[in-house]
Design a protein around this motif. Sequence first.
Motif, PDB file in Angstrom:
ATOM      1  N   GLY A  18      10.929   0.141  -3.618  1.00 37.84           N
ATOM      2  CA  GLY A  18       9.869  -0.590  -2.516  1.00 37.84           C
ATOM      3  C   GLY A  18       8.587  -0.236  -3.268  1.00 37.84           C
ATOM      4  O   GLY A  18       8.365   0.470  -4.141  1.00 37.84           O
ATOM      5  N   ASP A  19       7.636  -0.994  -2.541  1.00 37.97           N
ATOM      6  CA  ASP A  19       6.396  -0.985  -2.997  1.00 37.97           C
ATOM      7  C   ASP A  19       5.187  -0.299  -1.849  1.00 37.97           C
ATOM      8  O   ASP A  19       5.423  -0.891  -0.767  1.00 37.97           O
ATOM      9  N   LEU A  20       4.548   0.462  -2.277  1.00 34.52           N
ATOM     10  CA  LEU A  20       3.602   1.034  -1.489  1.00 34.52           C
ATOM     11  C   LEU A  20       2.282   0.532  -1.466  1.00 34.52           C
ATOM     12  O   LEU A  20       1.116   0.858  -0.646  1.00 34.52           O
ATOM     13  N   GLY A  21       2.015  -0.467  -2.502  1.00 34.88           N
ATOM     14  CA  GLY A  21       0.716  -1.054  -2.698  1.00 34.88           C
ATOM     15  C   GLY A  21      -0.039  -1.755  -1.579  1.00 34.88           C
ATOM     16  O   GLY A  21      -1.427  -1.642  -1.569  1.00 34.88           O
ATOM     17  N   LYS A  22       0.466  -2.209  -0.651  1.00 38.34           N
ATOM     18  CA  LYS A  22       0.101  -2.798   0.651  1.00 38.34           C
ATOM     19  C   LYS A  22      -0.161  -1.833   1.694  1.00 38.34           C
ATOM     20  O   LYS A  22      -0.771  -2.413   2.680  1.00 38.34           O
ATOM     21  N   ASP A  23       0.303  -0.764   1.584  1.00 41.59           N
ATOM     22  CA  ASP A  23       0.220   0.421   2.942  1.00 41.59           C
ATOM     23  C   ASP A  23      -1.178   0.491   3.171  1.00 41.59           C
ATOM     24  O   ASP A  23      -2.052   0.763   2.098  1.00 41.59           O
ATOM     25  N   VAL A  24      -1.369   0.514   4.407  1.00 42.38           N
ATOM     26  CA  VAL A  24      -2.832   0.921   5.053  1.00 42.38           C
ATOM     27  C   VAL A  24      -3.169   2.013   5.532  1.00 42.38           C
ATOM     28  O   VAL A  24      -2.366   2.601   6.352  1.00 42.38           O
TER      29      VAL A  24
END
Length: 357
Positions: A18-24
């Motif tokens: 998975g990708d954590l890049g967009k987590d806020v």
Amino acid sequence: MAGLFGSTSSTNTANTLGDLGKDVALKNPPEDSVSDINFSPQSQHLAVASWDKKVRIYEISPTTGESNGVAAFDHEGPVLSCHWSPDGKKVVGAGADKAARMMDLTTQQTTQVAAHEQPIRCARFFTPPSGGEAMLVTGSWDKTIKYWDTRSPTPVATVQCQERVYTLDVKKNLLVVGTADRYINVINLNEPTKFYKTLQSPLKWQTRVVSCFTDATGFAVGSIEGRCAIQYVEEKDASSNFSFKCHRDPPQNNMTNVYSVNAISFHPVHGTFSTAGSDGTFHFWDGVAKHRLKGYPTTGGTISATAFNKDGDIFAYAVSYDWSKGYASNTPQYPNKVMMHGIVGDECKPRPSVKKR
């Protein structure tokens, strides 16, 4: 389809990273380690309990993941647990000051609603099987659980456990209590003062967390040795019980680094679940298919708590020191944050059953 927080769903189901890049990140997070987080069952509000002696309540945007602090209340010691009432109007915190305190969000008033002789490790609201006002159950290191009508200062009932209560969870009429010495007590809330059954954890090491299935037919157990167990309540389903390894590094030189499973959260719609641990990663699993749906790279610190929102489209996780390596590792530089991860596409959906083709 465009997903939450600006990401798009992946059509490649084979891609399990998975990708954590967009987590806020949560704005204005607690000033000390986060011990527990819990979403309202009625709205997009998140309660956060911390070692800084506060419970904070934030409003979370379901489209952007942005947050806004709306309320907070104080304890006299580190807060170890927080939970929302079923109607979403009250938040309870419980902790090292041996008390549970409740804020009524309508009036912003805070009252003490429970007391134990030792720190309270967990507090959960539940709706009694007979209906009526929501009640509170608290579990403490004084080796008891207590049931409370929050309008009364004395417990409705007290149940003696074998050992200190480390974790508990409730769903529908199922209450599961995990204690020291690996005892797991299963309670049917139709008979709240009796143990429906008691078992030793199927895992060999200390229980860290228990979490009930969304349909209340069973529960998951996480332990300090990087394992998770899936357990059904009834004997007729026992053939479906199993345990699996997670949150451990690949073996090197006949050594394997093993990490605590600190949090298990079930998806409110799909019934799949997450595990998160001291290795700083979280994963989504399909327990029926015995399959990992998604794994995520390390978040840069241990994960101490997780929660899905009511719709299952936001997964919140706290990156915060969990004391697994003692006080010396809790440096000022250690990350302390709560992150919002938008659930995208099929990240949490069960695998299609081959039999149904």
